[in-house]
Scaffold this motif. Structure first.
Motif, PDB file in Angstrom:
ATOM      1  N   GLY A  36       0.815  -1.194   0.000  1.00  0.00           N
ATOM      2  CA  GLY A  36       0.000   0.000   0.000  1.00  0.00           C
ATOM      3  C   GLY A  36       0.856   1.253   0.000  1.00  0.00           C
ATOM      4  O   GLY A  36       2.052   1.212   0.313  1.00  0.00           O
ATOM      5  N   GLY A  37       0.245   2.371  -0.360  1.00  0.00           N
ATOM      6  CA  GLY A  37       0.966   3.633  -0.344  1.00  0.00           C
ATOM      7  C   GLY A  37       0.615   4.492  -1.530  1.00  0.00           C
ATOM      8  O   GLY A  37      -0.316   4.204  -2.292  1.00  0.00           O
ATOM      9  N   ALA A  38       1.383   5.563  -1.696  1.00  0.00           N
ATOM     10  CA  ALA A  38       1.179   6.507  -2.791  1.00  0.00           C
ATOM     11  C   ALA A  38       2.069   6.114  -3.965  1.00  0.00           C
ATOM     12  O   ALA A  38       3.271   5.890  -3.799  1.00  0.00           O
ATOM     13  CB  ALA A  38       1.493   7.923  -2.340  1.00  0.00           C
ATOM     14  N   TYR A  39       1.458   6.046  -5.140  1.00  0.00           N
ATOM     15  CA  TYR A  39       2.160   5.650  -6.362  1.00  0.00           C
ATOM     16  C   TYR A  39       2.079   6.773  -7.401  1.00  0.00           C
ATOM     17  O   TYR A  39       1.079   7.485  -7.487  1.00  0.00           O
ATOM     18  CB  TYR A  39       1.521   4.405  -6.973  1.00  0.00           C
ATOM     19  N   ALA A  40       3.141   6.885  -8.203  1.00  0.00           N
ATOM     20  CA  ALA A  40       3.165   7.830  -9.318  1.00  0.00           C
ATOM     21  C   ALA A  40       3.255   7.047 -10.623  1.00  0.00           C
ATOM     22  O   ALA A  40       3.931   6.012 -10.709  1.00  0.00           O
ATOM     23  CB  ALA A  40       4.360   8.779  -9.203  1.00  0.00           C
ATOM     24  N   LEU A  41       2.589   7.536 -11.649  1.00  0.00           N
ATOM     25  CA  LEU A  41       2.590   6.860 -12.944  1.00  0.00           C
ATOM     26  C   LEU A  41       3.963   6.933 -13.591  1.00  0.00           C
ATOM     27  O   LEU A  41       4.596   7.995 -13.633  1.00  0.00           O
ATOM     28  CB  LEU A  41       1.562   7.512 -13.869  1.00  0.00           C
ATOM     29  N   ASP A  42       4.416   5.816 -14.107  1.00  0.00           N
ATOM     30  CA  ASP A  42       5.616   5.776 -14.946  1.00  0.00           C
ATOM     31  C   ASP A  42       5.163   6.071 -16.376  1.00  0.00           C
ATOM     32  O   ASP A  42       4.678   5.193 -17.081  1.00  0.00           O
ATOM     33  CB  ASP A  42       6.274   4.398 -14.858  1.00  0.00           C
ATOM     34  N   LYS A  43       5.298   7.327 -16.796  1.00  0.00           N
ATOM     35  CA  LYS A  43       4.748   7.748 -18.078  1.00  0.00           C
ATOM     36  C   LYS A  43       5.381   7.026 -19.260  1.00  0.00           C
ATOM     37  O   LYS A  43       4.772   6.918 -20.332  1.00  0.00           O
ATOM     38  CB  LYS A  43       4.922   9.254 -18.256  1.00  0.00           C
ATOM     39  N   SER A  44       6.598   6.532 -19.086  1.00  0.00           N
ATOM     40  CA  SER A  44       7.255   5.836 -20.197  1.00  0.00           C
ATOM     41  C   SER A  44       6.718   4.427 -20.396  1.00  0.00           C
ATOM     42  O   SER A  44       7.054   3.762 -21.380  1.00  0.00           O
ATOM     43  CB  SER A  44       8.777   5.790 -19.970  1.00  0.00           C
ATOM     44  N   HIS A  45       5.887   3.964 -19.473  1.00  0.00           N
ATOM     45  CA  HIS A  45       5.288   2.634 -19.593  1.00  0.00           C
ATOM     46  C   HIS A  45       3.791   2.715 -19.335  1.00  0.00           C
ATOM     47  O   HIS A  45       3.249   2.030 -18.454  1.00  0.00           O
ATOM     48  CB  HIS A  45       5.957   1.649 -18.639  1.00  0.00           C
ATOM     49  N   ALA A  46       3.126   3.566 -20.113  1.00  0.00           N
ATOM     50  CA  ALA A  46       1.687   3.745 -19.954  1.00  0.00           C
ATOM     51  C   ALA A  46       1.080   4.129 -21.296  1.00  0.00           C
ATOM     52  O   ALA A  46       1.703   4.825 -22.098  1.00  0.00           O
ATOM     53  CB  ALA A  46       1.394   4.825 -18.921  1.00  0.00           C
ATOM     54  N   LYS A  47      -0.142   3.659 -21.536  1.00  0.00           N
ATOM     55  CA  LYS A  47      -0.846   3.944 -22.788  1.00  0.00           C
ATOM     56  C   LYS A  47      -2.335   4.150 -22.518  1.00  0.00           C
ATOM     57  O   LYS A  47      -2.928   3.451 -21.697  1.00  0.00           O
ATOM     58  CB  LYS A  47      -0.709   2.784 -23.782  1.00  0.00           C
ATOM     59  N   ILE A  48      -2.916   5.108 -23.236  1.00  0.00           N
ATOM     60  CA  ILE A  48      -4.370   5.236 -23.302  1.00  0.00           C
ATOM     61  C   ILE A  48      -4.741   5.202 -24.782  1.00  0.00           C
ATOM     62  O   ILE A  48      -4.437   6.126 -25.534  1.00  0.00           O
ATOM     63  CB  ILE A  48      -4.881   6.531 -22.667  1.00  0.00           C
ATOM     64  N   VAL A  49      -5.378   4.120 -25.195  1.00  0.00           N
ATOM     65  CA  VAL A  49      -5.780   3.919 -26.591  1.00  0.00           C
ATOM     66  C   VAL A  49      -7.299   3.921 -26.658  1.00  0.00           C
ATOM     67  O   VAL A  49      -7.958   3.369 -25.770  1.00  0.00           O
ATOM     68  CB  VAL A  49      -5.227   2.577 -27.137  1.00  0.00           C
ATOM     69  N   TRP A  50      -7.844   4.560 -27.684  1.00  0.00           N
ATOM     70  CA  TRP A  50      -9.295   4.554 -27.855  1.00  0.00           C
ATOM     71  C   TRP A  50      -9.658   3.997 -29.227  1.00  0.00           C
ATOM     72  O   TRP A  50      -8.864   4.044 -30.163  1.00  0.00           O
ATOM     73  CB  TRP A  50      -9.888   5.958 -27.692  1.00  0.00           C
TER      74      TRP A  50
END
Length: 205
Positions: A36-50
């Motif tokens: 548990g805890g606070a997490y930050a997004l790793d933008k280099s390993h993330a995708k939003i596809v539509w």
């Protein structure tokens, strides 16, 4: 004798292979095992596809290339977890400059007036050892509506390269763009837009 030994070895290898293929695939650790805890997004390993239906002939896909997210994870009580996402709508990308420009104008996103979309979770309901439904308020095109993300925990462990504790998720959702005032060409151009999301979150130290 040599022929018999070869035949026996071949039979043993066949049996071993069959047994191996019958073993269940390893499953990720259950959600309660995640830190548990606070997490930050790793933008280099993330995708939003539509994806949206194009006149019924095909599904047209695009993505957003600039977004950020913050996750507060309570593994013991997932209903207390929180997710917030901000998407720069000017980053919409279809690999077609003319179409991108059209999507940014008032027919669709109207990015000059509504430059960002946001999602803030309001309810988290665990549905299985590694799955959950995350419902939240999506603000898009000046309107706010509830949207549910169907989320799967893929893996949680220290990254093999960085040794930073990482939790990886996949999610899907479907939104009706006309509910957000984006009615151009509907229903010929599909009103239902499917979102495919994948991201890695790093535990903050």
């Amino acid at each position: 004798m040599r022929t018999t030994l070869i035949a026996f070895a071949a039979l043993a290898a066949t049996v071993a292979t069959a047994q191996a293929t019958q073993q269940p695939a390893p499953t990720p650790a259950a959600a309660e095992a995640v830190k548990g805890g606070a997490y930050a997004l790793d933008k280099s390993h993330a995708k939003i596809v539509w994806g949206v239906s194009h006149l019924g002939f095909s599904t047209y896909y695009g993505e957003f290339t600039d977004f950020d997210a913050q996750l507060t994870l309570d593994a013991a009580k997932p209903e207390n977890s929180k997710l917030t996402v901000t998407i720069d709508l000017n980053s919409v990308d279809t690999h077609n400059e003319k179409l991108d420009a059209h999507l940014k104008n008032p027919d669709f996103f109207d990015v000059a007036k509504y430059p960002a979309a946001t999602f803030a979770s309001t309810r988290v309901q665990r549905t299985g050892p590694t799955t959950a439904e995350v419902t939240g308020d999506l603000t898009l095109h000046g309107m706010t509506k509830p949207v549910t993300l169907f989320v799967t925990l893929n893996k949680a462990a220290p990254g093999p390269m960085t040794q930073v504790y990482t939790a990886g998720f996949s999610a899907e959702a479907t939104i009706d763009r006309t509910q957000f005032g984006m009615t151009t060409y509907a229903p010929a151009l599909g009103k239902d837009v499917k979102l495919l999301i994948s991201g890695e979150f790093n535990l903050k130290s």
